[in-house]
Design an enzyme around this catalytic site. Sequence first.
Site, PDB file in Angstrom:
ATOM      1  N   CYS A   9     -12.788  -2.314 -65.563  1.00 12.17           N
ATOM      2  CA  CYS A   9     -12.149  -1.163 -66.177  1.00 12.17           C
ATOM      3  C   CYS A   9     -10.982  -0.722 -65.307  1.00 12.17           C
ATOM      4  CB  CYS A   9     -13.141  -0.023 -66.296  1.00 12.17           C
ATOM      5  SG  CYS A   9     -14.643  -0.525 -67.135  1.00 12.17           S
ATOM      6  N   ARG A  43      -6.896  -4.347 -67.741  1.00 13.53           N
ATOM      7  CA  ARG A  43      -8.207  -4.476 -67.113  1.00 13.53           C
ATOM      8  C   ARG A  43      -9.342  -4.229 -68.094  1.00 13.53           C
ATOM      9  NH1 ARG A  43      -8.168  -4.267 -61.589  1.00 13.53           N
ATOM     10  NH2 ARG A  43     -10.308  -3.542 -61.595  1.00 13.53           N
ATOM     11  N   TRP A  70     -13.781  -1.569 -70.348  1.00 14.65           N
ATOM     12  CA  TRP A  70     -14.260  -2.877 -70.822  1.00 14.65           C
ATOM     13  C   TRP A  70     -15.772  -2.730 -70.853  1.00 14.65           C
ATOM     14  CZ3 TRP A  70     -17.226  -7.098 -69.166  1.00 14.65           C
ATOM     15  CH2 TRP A  70     -17.011  -8.299 -69.839  1.00 14.65           C
ATOM     16  N   ASN A  98     -15.945   2.295 -62.784  1.00 13.55           N
ATOM     17  CA  ASN A  98     -15.727   0.866 -62.990  1.00 13.55           C
ATOM     18  C   ASN A  98     -16.884   0.168 -62.315  1.00 13.55           C
ATOM     19  OD1 ASN A  98     -14.733  -1.721 -63.219  1.00 13.55           O
ATOM     20  ND2 ASN A  98     -13.245  -1.515 -61.569  1.00 13.55           N
ATOM     21  N   GLY A  99     -17.560  -0.766 -63.033  1.00 14.47           N
ATOM     22  CA  GLY A  99     -18.674  -1.484 -62.411  1.00 14.47           C
ATOM     23  C   GLY A  99     -19.932  -1.332 -63.235  1.00 14.47           C
ATOM     24  N   GLU A 126      -6.601 -26.707 -68.369  1.00 15.70           N
ATOM     25  CA  GLU A 126      -5.877 -25.431 -68.377  1.00 15.70           C
ATOM     26  C   GLU A 126      -5.227 -25.181 -69.747  1.00 15.70           C
ATOM     27  OE1 GLU A 126      -5.913 -22.918 -66.600  1.00 15.70           O
ATOM     28  OE2 GLU A 126      -4.073 -21.829 -67.037  1.00 15.70           O
ATOM     29  N   LYS A 145      -6.134 -21.970 -72.116  1.00 20.70           N
ATOM     30  CA  LYS A 145      -5.124 -21.016 -72.605  1.00 20.70           C
ATOM     31  C   LYS A 145      -5.256 -20.856 -74.124  1.00 20.70           C
ATOM     32  CE  LYS A 145      -3.859 -19.237 -69.704  1.00 20.70           C
ATOM     33  NZ  LYS A 145      -4.162 -19.670 -68.398  1.00 20.70           N
ATOM     34  N   GLU A 184      -8.479 -18.968 -75.050  1.00 22.43           N
ATOM     35  CA  GLU A 184      -8.387 -17.545 -74.728  1.00 22.43           C
ATOM     36  C   GLU A 184      -7.533 -16.795 -75.738  1.00 22.43           C
ATOM     37  OE1 GLU A 184      -6.775 -17.991 -70.559  1.00 22.43           O
ATOM     38  OE2 GLU A 184      -8.146 -16.335 -70.233  1.00 22.43           O
ATOM     39  N   HIS A 224     -16.081 -42.172 -74.381  1.00 17.20           N
ATOM     40  CA  HIS A 224     -17.499 -42.028 -74.036  1.00 17.20           C
ATOM     41  C   HIS A 224     -18.150 -40.868 -74.791  1.00 17.20           C
ATOM     42  CE1 HIS A 224     -17.044 -45.045 -70.957  1.00 17.20           C
ATOM     43  NE2 HIS A 224     -15.984 -44.400 -70.500  1.00 17.20           N
ATOM     44  N   LYS A 228      -8.592  -8.846 -67.323  1.00 14.29           N
ATOM     45  CA  LYS A 228      -7.730  -9.481 -66.322  1.00 14.29           C
ATOM     46  C   LYS A 228      -8.463  -9.711 -65.015  1.00 14.29           C
ATOM     47  CE  LYS A 228      -3.723 -10.913 -64.936  1.00 14.29           C
ATOM     48  NZ  LYS A 228      -3.366 -12.234 -65.478  1.00 14.29           N
TER      49      LYS A 228
HETATM   50  C1  AGP Z   1      -6.927 -17.208 -66.962  1.00 16.39           C
HETATM   51  O1  AGP Z   1      -6.052 -17.249 -68.044  1.00 16.39           O
HETATM   52  C2  AGP Z   1      -8.153 -16.506 -67.237  1.00 16.39           C
HETATM   53  N1  AGP Z   1      -7.924 -15.198 -67.742  1.00 16.39           N
HETATM   54  C3  AGP Z   1      -9.306 -16.615 -66.275  1.00 16.39           C
HETATM   55  O2  AGP Z   1      -9.859 -17.874 -66.446  1.00 16.39           O
HETATM   56  C4  AGP Z   1      -9.009 -16.386 -64.777  1.00 16.39           C
HETATM   57  O3  AGP Z   1      -8.250 -17.435 -64.265  1.00 16.39           O
HETATM   58  C5  AGP Z   1     -10.340 -16.270 -64.026  1.00 16.39           C
HETATM   59  O4  AGP Z   1     -11.064 -15.192 -64.538  1.00 16.39           O
HETATM   60  C6  AGP Z   1     -10.145 -16.107 -62.543  1.00 16.39           C
HETATM   61  O5  AGP Z   1      -9.459 -14.935 -62.251  1.00 16.39           O
HETATM   62  P1  AGP Z   1      -8.850 -14.679 -60.835  1.00 16.39           P
HETATM   63  O6  AGP Z   1      -7.772 -15.669 -60.587  1.00 16.39           O
HETATM   64  O7  AGP Z   1      -8.343 -13.272 -60.890  1.00 16.39           O
HETATM   65  O8  AGP Z   1      -9.962 -14.836 -59.834  1.00 16.39           O
END
Ligand code: AGP
Length: 612
Positions: A2, A27, A78, A104-105, A485, A489, A492, A508, A607
């Site tokens: 959060c 966040r 969040w 937060n937490g 990657e 992307k 996500e 395979h 984030k």
């Molecule tokens: C990346 O697009 C993602 N949002 C996610 O996988 C991210 O890389 C992962 O949560 C790690 O985050 P960090 O680099 O802040 O540790």
Amino acid sequence: MCGIVGYVGKQSALGVVVDGLKRLEYRGYDSAGVAVLDRAGDLSVVRRAGKLANLTEALAADDPARLSGTLGIGHTRWATHGAPTDHNAHPHVDCTAAIAVVHNGTLENYLELRAGLEDRGHTLRSETDTEVVAHLIEERYDGDLAATVRSVCADLDGSYVLVVAHRDHPDRVVGARRNLPLVAGLGDGESFLASDVTAFIAHTRKARAIEQDHFVELCRDGITVTDASGTQVEGGEFHVDWDISAAEKSGYEYFMLKEIDEQPEAVRETIGGRLDQSGRIRLDELALSDRDVQEMTQVVVAGCGSAYHSGMVAKYAIERWARLPVHVEIASEFRYRDPVLDRRTLVVAISQSGETADTLEAIRHARRQDVPVLAVTNTVGSSVARESDAAFYTRGGPEIAVASTKAVMTQLAAVYLVGLYLAQVRGYRSTEEVRSHFFDLEQTPALIAEVLARMDPVRKLAREIAGNERVLFLGRHVGYPMALEGALKLKELAYISAEGFPAGEIKHGPIALVDKDTPVVVIAPRHALTPKLVTNVQEIRARGARTIVIATDGDDSLVPHADDLIRVPDTKSLLSPLLTLVPMQVLAAEFAVARGLDVDQPRNLAKSVTVE
Ligand code: AGP
């Protein structure tokens, strides 16, 4: 997960807090709220489910007198405990509405605490873990707000940043921190608290990170930090270099599109100043003697999500250049496996936010065994940086979009530098050879800019395939982590099934997924393995799939087998991820735009993933 803001000063608290929340919305963004101590001495609380815009609309319709005051706290959520509704949004108040709390937490023992409070006659109105804190403070409050917060925190299990306002204290806000980030901003006649500095850099660049299990009293004339016993602790202030425009959209529809375009500059920043006058790579942060580096027996790289993919690229680079075995670990699995570590191991922990709980736990696990840890992070003063032995700051500037682009790009540049540095000190590569690789790396920002200038056909392609529900990504060698990657992307941002595979593995099993409705992106920069990719692509095309090939300028080996060809400039194959990554970022962003989705704030994601 959060975002939290606290303010006491001379400006309208509402303006400062809401502005801060806007910058922290990345966040968490399923509900938001504020509490302002108004001129009549009451705490006015406004909370709304949904994005911050819902809250700002409600605030605009509210009575301005009720919301005018110079002390306030705010929160963007969040959800973890309780659905994202108005009544679960923060701030939460006690029975008498004298105390407002944002959190937060997660509090692990909140059910037990709640039961006790209810037995003692308190009425709790939300399903959150947070609300118990407001009621516990109510019960124990004796006129000293900071001491009461310290006493309550002693009974909390879990992780938290708490920010508390009390109507009897028009001059102070109290904060507490365990395991999650909290940073104070020190202005002139005003002070700030926030989950990260972007929330207050419009007002002050002077900041101080609040350390683990410390408490902070925020007053107009400064802050006081204490430990759990109430003893005052001194701490280092730092200056924030990021300017406010770096944290704004500058005309782009989405932060992510801006951040993709910022990548040449970001990589330039990462690698700038890394060669000394004698032509040797500098990595002074590492703080290991040359002898320690020469005697090193292995490197373990830990990270999550995209950071893990950067770690996979580190393996190729470090093994090739420095001839050291590298193990790449998903941070959330690492410590539960009892990995074999010793003092001749170097752990490299990669995290853009520097607050990822799993990565932090991996660091703690390593350090408990006296293993040196190098953090690679974009966030100065973050927990990952502070808890590691050394921090390599990637200097990518603030990244606001939840899906990471320029932060990943700078992580890649950083791990190449680490690889070259280890090679140099271990003597596996001559100074000339290391310098030559560094010069290749120095060329990449211009090459990334060139790739960016070629992205119109990729945008068009994204719109053409945006109706598909599955996309596969294939690569070999360093193209493999990039395939992962690219798939991450797209997953996500577009919420479709996107998978990355090593191209050699496809036969395979995964080839069963291939059909005419499954476009396949093949990452095929010039490499000794490209002829093998030709066979893989032929196999896929024979099953009717649309093949989208990312190939190097001048390499025509895959042209006959590509339905769509995306060209990138030539570079050393080991460095090719810095170029092949760009079209996949653009593809994912445009795919999501074409589906009408929010590119910056994809559903269910945050984030900074501060829960395990
Ligand atoms: C990346 O697009 C993602 N949002 C996610 O996988 C991210 O890389 C992962 O949560 C790690 O985050 P960090 O680099 O802040 O540790």
